[in-house]
Enzyme design. Structure first.
Site, mmCIF file in Angstrom:
data_model
loop_
_atom_site.group_PDB
_atom_site.id
_atom_site.type_symbol
_atom_site.label_atom_id
_atom_site.label_comp_id
_atom_site.label_asym_id
_atom_site.label_seq_id
_atom_site.Cartn_x
_atom_site.Cartn_y
_atom_site.Cartn_z
ATOM 1 N N LYS A 189 0.871 -1.152 0.018
ATOM 2 C CA LYS A 189 0.121 0.043 0.079
ATOM 3 C C LYS A 189 0.805 1.162 0.045
ATOM 4 C CE LYS A 189 -1.705 3.001 2.721
ATOM 5 N NZ LYS A 189 -1.807 4.095 1.499
ATOM 6 N N GLU A 264 10.100 1.308 10.260
ATOM 7 C CA GLU A 264 11.222 2.328 10.106
ATOM 8 C C GLU A 264 10.525 3.856 10.218
ATOM 9 O OE1 GLU A 264 13.163 1.028 6.334
ATOM 10 O OE2 GLU A 264 13.587 -0.691 7.121
ATOM 11 N N CYS A 297 14.081 11.156 6.000
ATOM 12 C CA CYS A 297 14.186 10.688 7.693
ATOM 13 C C CYS A 297 15.318 10.621 8.116
ATOM 14 C CB CYS A 297 13.604 9.232 7.475
ATOM 15 S SG CYS A 297 14.490 8.226 6.520
ATOM 16 N N GLU A 392 10.176 15.853 14.636
ATOM 17 C CA GLU A 392 10.625 15.964 13.252
ATOM 18 C C GLU A 392 9.981 16.992 12.560
ATOM 19 O OE1 GLU A 392 9.323 12.531 11.179
ATOM 20 O OE2 GLU A 392 11.134 12.267 10.254
HETATM 21 P P1 NAD Z 1 2.315 8.353 7.570
HETATM 22 O O1 NAD Z 1 2.503 7.817 8.885
HETATM 23 O O2 NAD Z 1 1.657 9.362 7.675
HETATM 24 O O3 NAD Z 1 2.178 7.293 6.468
HETATM 25 C C1 NAD Z 1 2.923 6.515 5.842
HETATM 26 C C2 NAD Z 1 2.029 5.239 5.132
HETATM 27 O O4 NAD Z 1 0.990 4.789 6.329
HETATM 28 C C3 NAD Z 1 1.144 5.700 4.040
HETATM 29 O O5 NAD Z 1 0.971 4.748 3.085
HETATM 30 C C4 NAD Z 1 -0.337 5.968 4.901
HETATM 31 O O6 NAD Z 1 -1.187 5.848 4.023
HETATM 32 C C5 NAD Z 1 -0.001 4.788 5.777
HETATM 33 N N1 NAD Z 1 -1.269 5.006 7.129
HETATM 34 C C6 NAD Z 1 -1.503 5.789 7.562
HETATM 35 N N2 NAD Z 1 -2.431 5.472 8.428
HETATM 36 C C7 NAD Z 1 -2.415 4.084 8.466
HETATM 37 C C8 NAD Z 1 -3.114 3.251 9.372
HETATM 38 N N3 NAD Z 1 -3.966 3.581 10.260
HETATM 39 N N4 NAD Z 1 -2.956 1.807 9.178
HETATM 40 C C9 NAD Z 1 -2.096 1.629 8.110
HETATM 41 N N5 NAD Z 1 -1.398 2.230 7.323
HETATM 42 C C10 NAD Z 1 -1.580 3.693 7.540
HETATM 43 O O7 NAD Z 1 3.853 9.037 6.947
HETATM 44 P P2 NAD Z 1 4.086 9.921 5.837
HETATM 45 O O8 NAD Z 1 3.938 11.171 6.322
HETATM 46 O O9 NAD Z 1 3.677 9.563 4.519
HETATM 47 O O10 NAD Z 1 5.886 9.823 5.890
HETATM 48 C C11 NAD Z 1 6.657 10.571 6.536
HETATM 49 C C12 NAD Z 1 7.226 9.939 7.700
HETATM 50 O O11 NAD Z 1 7.869 8.837 7.290
HETATM 51 C C13 NAD Z 1 8.367 10.589 8.485
HETATM 52 O O12 NAD Z 1 8.122 10.592 9.703
HETATM 53 C C14 NAD Z 1 9.545 10.090 7.969
HETATM 54 O O13 NAD Z 1 10.826 10.417 8.963
HETATM 55 C C15 NAD Z 1 9.509 8.282 8.082
HETATM 56 N N6 NAD Z 1 10.319 7.942 7.224
HETATM 57 C C16 NAD Z 1 11.061 6.996 7.905
HETATM 58 C C17 NAD Z 1 12.025 6.197 7.140
HETATM 59 C C18 NAD Z 1 12.989 5.444 7.467
HETATM 60 O O14 NAD Z 1 13.518 4.539 6.967
HETATM 61 N N7 NAD Z 1 13.130 5.244 8.792
HETATM 62 C C19 NAD Z 1 12.133 6.588 5.649
HETATM 63 C C20 NAD Z 1 11.176 7.569 5.173
HETATM 64 C C21 NAD Z 1 10.284 7.937 5.778
#
Ligand code: NAD
Length: 495
Positions: A189, A264, A297, A392
């Site tokens: 997803k 992650e 990230c 962040e």
């Molecule tokens: P997010 O948590 O809002 O969304 C990530 C994914 O989760 C999306 O596909 C979203 O649709 C899905 N999602 C949302 N609610 C959900 C639920 N209840 N159940 C299952 N899936 C759900 O994050 P974002 O804003 O898309 O991404 C930014 C974040 O990701 C930042 O915190 C960043 O640091 C982190 N990030 C971490 C890494 C790493 O490798 N550590 C890499 C890239 C980004």
């Protein structure tokens, strides 16, 4: 790019920068629509790119059912054949690098030149790497009082893979490749702000000969279909990259089934600059943190500088940061593209305004630029417990603090709830060893940044994540390890 380059057709296929992208789900080897759609918009100019299938729990269930049905066949497929298909996917990515790069840039606003030269080739590499790694996975064999122990890496089952928008296809392939290599089936997803390249990956995989149902892609809002995936009793692994609040929801949703999760998550990583560092290099490392408009990230967003060189560091940094060019990410001379979404821009601006109200000083930037960009920003005069230092931002916003000695440097560096990465600039290898040993971080870079080898473990400590992926660690997560103990011939039992 003129708006006419993105046209939407009723048949569920959008033309994005001249590339046909199916906007429906990919379930069981077929394109599947939903009753509703959501609009995907380009962060570059706000044009509509497509009306994307808005998944409901019914489509999530259908995708898990397809992955469950396909699992026994794929799990039983010999390793060599699985590796061959993964390599064919890598070849397919290589062939479509240009298309994948322009679609990704149009969808998430990151630089076209880096998608072309770095990211998409890396996507192909992810598939090749895990194909190779699969073939070298050994069996551990040992003996216990004449009995043989034989340890195998068994496929675990259908996996739910959930990814964010900041590096869509890169992070998707980082999970899809090891999951498939391990013999699992997948429901992917992608993030709702960047749904397009996942759909192209489904095309590439089908073309490469991946059997129907082995990879499924469901589109939609996490809040609407997330639980259907993460609470599903047939899902055997959940690998998630995204924010801490979403990870908490997923952990709660997976808990009743005790489904193993790999998280992650976010970061607030430090860059420690010691007075003995090569100052030019240190400044370059700091400016590099604006990459992808700060939506990374791993970004070292807290710059910690030893007091005697702080003034000179800020002078050189300011000079360099002010020369960065913000603009259209398709233009080769652009250094920073737009922010992914107006909501994200609002969030960034809110962080900076609150920091300034609390006494921070913006020595660089500190404001929006036009409708879609945030100026590269450096804030000084910030306290360790300030929101801007602790939370962040996920935008091009750095803070600068000074320290007097190693102890204070380590205290500041470790002084958040995160622990994803840390970067050190120092000319003293002994200091690098001493400081590194005391840092809480999944990755430490010494006099470099963002050098990543797929053989290395990747993940975060504290709230930056749970578990490690990469190399054999990915197989540890995606496999059920089994130890088979066989008695010697003629063994008569314990009695
Ligand atoms: P997010 O948590 O809002 O969304 C990530 C994914 O989760 C999306 O596909 C979203 O649709 C899905 N999602 C949302 N609610 C959900 C639920 N209840 N159940 C299952 N899936 C759900 O994050 P974002 O804003 O898309 O991404 C930014 C974040 O990701 C930042 O915190 C960043 O640091 C982190 N990030 C971490 C890494 C790493 O490798 N550590 C890499 C890239 C980004």
């Amino acid at each position: 790019m003129p708006e006419s380059e993105h046209t939407i057709t009723v048949a569920g296929v959008a033309q994005v920068a001249g590339v046909a992208v199916d906007t429906r789900h990919w379930i069981g080897g077929e394109r599947v629509a939903s009753a509703g759609t959501f609009t995907d918009v380009s962060p570059i100019d706000g044009t509509t790119l497509g009306e994307i299938a808005r998944g409901t729990p019914a489509e999530a269930d259908a995708a898990v059912a397809a992955a469950t049905a396909a699992f026994p066949g794929w799990a039983a497929t010999p390793r060599e054949e699985r590796a061959r298909v993964l390599r064919a996917i890598a070849d397919g990515v290589d062939k479509r690098v240009e298309e994948l790069a322009i679609v990704e840039t149009t969808d998430n606003g990151a630089l076209l030149r880096s998608h072309r030269r770095g990211v998409m080739p890396r996507v192909a590499h992810n598939f090749r790497f895990f194909a190779d790694r699969l073939l070298t996975l050994g069996h551990a064999d040992f003996e216990t009082r004449g009995h043989t122990n034989h340890v195998t890496w068994d496929p675990a089952g259908p996996c739910a893979l959930i990814t964010p928008w900041n590096a869509p296809l890169m992070l998707e392939s980082w999970k899809v490749a090891p999951a498939l290599a391990a013999g699992n089936t997948v429901v992917l997803k992608p993030a709702e702000w960047t749904p397009l390249t996942a759909s192209l990956l489904a095309d590439v995989a089908a073309h490469a000969g991946l059997p129907a149902g082995v990879l499924n892609v469901v589109q939609g809002y996490g809040s609407e279909i997330g639980d259907a995936l993460t609470a599903h009793p047939d899902v055997r692994r959940i690998s998630f990259t995204g924010s801490v609040p979403t990870a908490r929801r997923i952990a709660a949703s997976a808990a009743p089934q005790l489904t193993p999760t790999s998280f992650e998550l976010g970061g607030k990583s430090p860059l420690l600059v010691f007075a003995d560092a090569d100052l030019g290099l240190a400044v370059d490392l700091a400016v590099e943190q604006y990459d992808n408009a700060g939506q990374v990230c791993l970004a070292a967003t807290r710059v910690l500088v030893e007091e005697p060189i702080a003034e000179e560091f800020v002078r050189r940094f300011t000079d360099k940061a002010r020369r960065l060019r913000q603009g259209d990410p398709r233009d080769d001379s652009t250094d920073l593209g737009p922010t992914i979404h107006p909501r994200q821009l609002e969030k960034i601006d809110g962080f900076v305004r609150r920091a300034v109200a609390a006494g921070a000083r913006a020595v660089v930037g500190g404001h929006r630029v036009a409708e879609r960009y945030y100026a590269p920003t450096l804030l000084t005069d910030v306290d360790q417990d300030a929101e801007i230092v602790q939370e962040e931002v996920f935008g091009p916003v750095l803070t600068l603090q000074t320290f007097r000695d190693e102890n204070e440097a380590v205290r500041l560096a470790n002084g958040t709830r995160f622990g994803l990465a840390a970067t050190l600039a120092t000319g003293d290898p002994a200091r690098a060893d001493r400081v590194t040993a005391r840092l809480v971080a999944g990755t430490v870079w010494v006099n470099c940044f963002f050098v990543r080898d797929l053989q290395a473990p990747f993940g975060g400590s504290r709230r930056s994540g749970v578990g490690r992926e990469g190399g054999t660690w990915s197989f540890d997560f995606f496999c059920d390890l089994k130890n088979t103990v066989t008695a010697p011939k003629g063994w008569q039992g314990h009695g």
